[in-house]
Design a protein around this motif. Structure first.
Motif, mmCIF file in Angstrom:
data_model
loop_
_atom_site.group_PDB
_atom_site.id
_atom_site.type_symbol
_atom_site.label_atom_id
_atom_site.label_comp_id
_atom_site.label_asym_id
_atom_site.label_seq_id
_atom_site.Cartn_x
_atom_site.Cartn_y
_atom_site.Cartn_z
ATOM 1 N N MET A 24 0.838 -1.197 0.000
ATOM 2 C CA MET A 24 0.000 0.000 0.000
ATOM 3 C C MET A 24 0.874 1.248 0.000
ATOM 4 O O MET A 24 0.653 2.185 -0.768
ATOM 5 N N LEU A 25 1.906 1.281 0.840
ATOM 6 C CA LEU A 25 2.795 2.430 0.896
ATOM 7 C C LEU A 25 3.545 2.634 -0.416
ATOM 8 O O LEU A 25 3.694 3.766 -0.880
ATOM 9 N N GLU A 26 4.021 1.545 -1.026
ATOM 10 C CA GLU A 26 4.828 1.654 -2.241
ATOM 11 C C GLU A 26 4.094 2.346 -3.385
ATOM 12 O O GLU A 26 4.722 2.931 -4.264
ATOM 13 N N ARG A 27 2.770 2.336 -3.364
ATOM 14 C CA ARG A 27 2.009 3.031 -4.412
ATOM 15 C C ARG A 27 2.153 4.546 -4.290
ATOM 16 O O ARG A 27 1.981 5.262 -5.271
ATOM 17 N N ASN A 28 2.441 5.031 -3.086
ATOM 18 C CA ASN A 28 2.427 6.475 -2.837
ATOM 19 C C ASN A 28 3.732 7.067 -2.328
ATOM 20 O O ASN A 28 3.820 8.283 -2.186
ATOM 21 N N VAL A 29 4.729 6.241 -2.005
ATOM 22 C CA VAL A 29 5.922 6.774 -1.360
ATOM 23 C C VAL A 29 7.204 6.327 -2.057
ATOM 24 O O VAL A 29 7.206 5.373 -2.836
ATOM 25 N N ILE A 30 8.278 7.032 -1.718
ATOM 26 C CA ILE A 30 9.634 6.657 -2.108
ATOM 27 C C ILE A 30 10.347 6.288 -0.811
ATOM 28 O O ILE A 30 10.478 7.118 0.095
ATOM 29 N N PHE A 31 10.799 5.051 -0.697
ATOM 30 C CA PHE A 31 11.477 4.609 0.520
ATOM 31 C C PHE A 31 12.927 5.078 0.519
ATOM 32 O O PHE A 31 13.631 4.958 -0.474
ATOM 33 N N GLU A 32 13.368 5.607 1.652
ATOM 34 C CA GLU A 32 14.773 5.942 1.885
ATOM 35 C C GLU A 32 15.442 4.817 2.660
ATOM 36 O O GLU A 32 16.576 4.472 2.405
ATOM 37 N N VAL A 33 14.734 4.286 3.654
ATOM 38 C CA VAL A 33 15.199 3.155 4.461
ATOM 39 C C VAL A 33 14.066 2.148 4.497
ATOM 40 O O VAL A 33 12.918 2.496 4.742
ATOM 41 N N GLU A 35 13.931 -1.401 6.242
ATOM 42 C CA GLU A 35 14.465 -2.497 7.047
ATOM 43 C C GLU A 35 13.299 -3.171 7.745
ATOM 44 O O GLU A 35 12.209 -2.616 7.813
ATOM 45 N N VAL A 36 13.523 -4.332 8.302
ATOM 46 C CA VAL A 36 12.474 -4.991 9.070
ATOM 47 C C VAL A 36 12.099 -4.097 10.237
ATOM 48 O O VAL A 36 12.951 -3.691 11.024
ATOM 49 N N ASP A 37 10.847 -3.745 10.310
ATOM 50 C CA ASP A 37 10.265 -2.949 11.398
ATOM 51 C C ASP A 37 10.695 -1.489 11.438
ATOM 52 O O ASP A 37 10.330 -0.769 12.352
ATOM 53 N N LYS A 38 11.458 -1.001 10.452
ATOM 54 C CA LYS A 38 11.857 0.409 10.424
ATOM 55 C C LYS A 38 11.865 0.887 8.974
ATOM 56 O O LYS A 38 12.552 0.310 8.127
ATOM 57 N N TYR A 39 11.098 1.970 8.723
ATOM 58 C CA TYR A 39 10.967 2.477 7.365
ATOM 59 C C TYR A 39 11.029 3.999 7.401
ATOM 60 O O TYR A 39 10.489 4.633 8.301
ATOM 61 N N GLU A 40 11.708 4.575 6.411
ATOM 62 C CA GLU A 40 11.738 6.021 6.228
ATOM 63 C C GLU A 40 11.351 6.285 4.787
ATOM 64 O O GLU A 40 11.848 5.621 3.876
ATOM 65 N N PHE A 41 10.464 7.265 4.570
ATOM 66 C CA PHE A 41 9.950 7.480 3.222
ATOM 67 C C PHE A 41 9.456 8.903 3.036
ATOM 68 O O PHE A 41 9.242 9.647 3.991
ATOM 69 N N HIS A 42 9.275 9.266 1.765
ATOM 70 C CA HIS A 42 8.675 10.534 1.344
ATOM 71 C C HIS A 42 7.457 10.187 0.499
ATOM 72 O O HIS A 42 7.519 9.269 -0.321
ATOM 73 N N PHE A 43 6.372 10.919 0.648
ATOM 74 C CA PHE A 43 5.258 10.786 -0.280
ATOM 75 C C PHE A 43 5.680 11.400 -1.607
ATOM 76 O O PHE A 43 6.292 12.476 -1.644
ATOM 77 N N LYS A 44 5.355 10.709 -2.709
ATOM 78 C CA LYS A 44 5.738 11.173 -4.042
ATOM 79 C C LYS A 44 4.935 12.406 -4.437
ATOM 80 O O LYS A 44 3.757 12.530 -4.091
#
Length: 195
Positions: A24-33, A35-44
């Protein structure tokens, strides 16, 4: 400067729920990190969650844990008394900026993830109505507990005051709500999350 935060109190969280959340997130975001249980992202940039972003959003953080953070005895008792809430995971989401769009994107991300994992939503503080009244010195007058209660209960859905102990005031409280309340709050003209 950091912005608002939310904690999802997931009622279910299986391996396939993690995959659904990431898809669901991958449709709207760009991941920077990622990892298992830790994610950093920007909305596109572009159309996302009802907004038309002219550029990528600021950084958002998401982490998943099996443990709640630092609840005290009063808080635990109050949750047990008021909620039939037995979370299996805690999903924290934070916006690292504080524009109105960041508050809105955070709430919408929490609502989308909540569709997958269920449970209640910890607002990490109390929703306080904006005051227009000022005292003699020009400082805004804080609303009373009763005014806050009437304000938040005027929004459709369920919201709960959870008491906790403080070092300086004795007790205070924060709000936990259901998805219906948060969805309706995002439509309110004074919508803001807590930072």
């Amino acid at each position: 400067m950091a912005g608002p935060t939310i904690q999802l109190r997931a009622s279910r969280f299986e391996k396939n729920d993690r995959e659904k959340m990431l898809q669901m997130l991958e449709r709207n975001v760009i991941f920077e990190v990622k990892e298992v249980d830790k994610y950093e992202f920007h909305f596109k940039k572009g159309k996302t969650s009802g907004l038309n972003l002219k550029e990528n959003s600021c950084l958002f953080l998401l982490n998943v844990s099996n443990e709640d953070y630092e609840s005290d005895d009063l808080e635990s008792r109050d949750i047990a008394e008021k909620l039939n809430d037995k979370p299996v995971a805690f999903i924290g989401i934070a916006a690292m900026c504080k524009s109105v769009d960041d508050h809105y994107l955070l709430a919408k991300a929490a609502l989308e993830i909540n569709k997958i994992v269920g449970g209640l939503i910890d607002l990490n503080g109390k929703i306080v109505p904006l005051s227009s009244e000022r005292d003699k010195s020009g400082k805004f007058i804080d609303p009373t507990s009763e005014e806050i209660r009437n304000y938040v209960n005027g929004i459709a859905g369920n919201i709960y005051e959870i008491r906790y102990e403080t070092d300086y005031e004795g007790t205070n409280y924060y709000h936990i709500c259901d998805a219906e309340w948060l969805q309706n709050w995002t439509q309110h003209p004074n919508f803001r999350l807590i930072k």
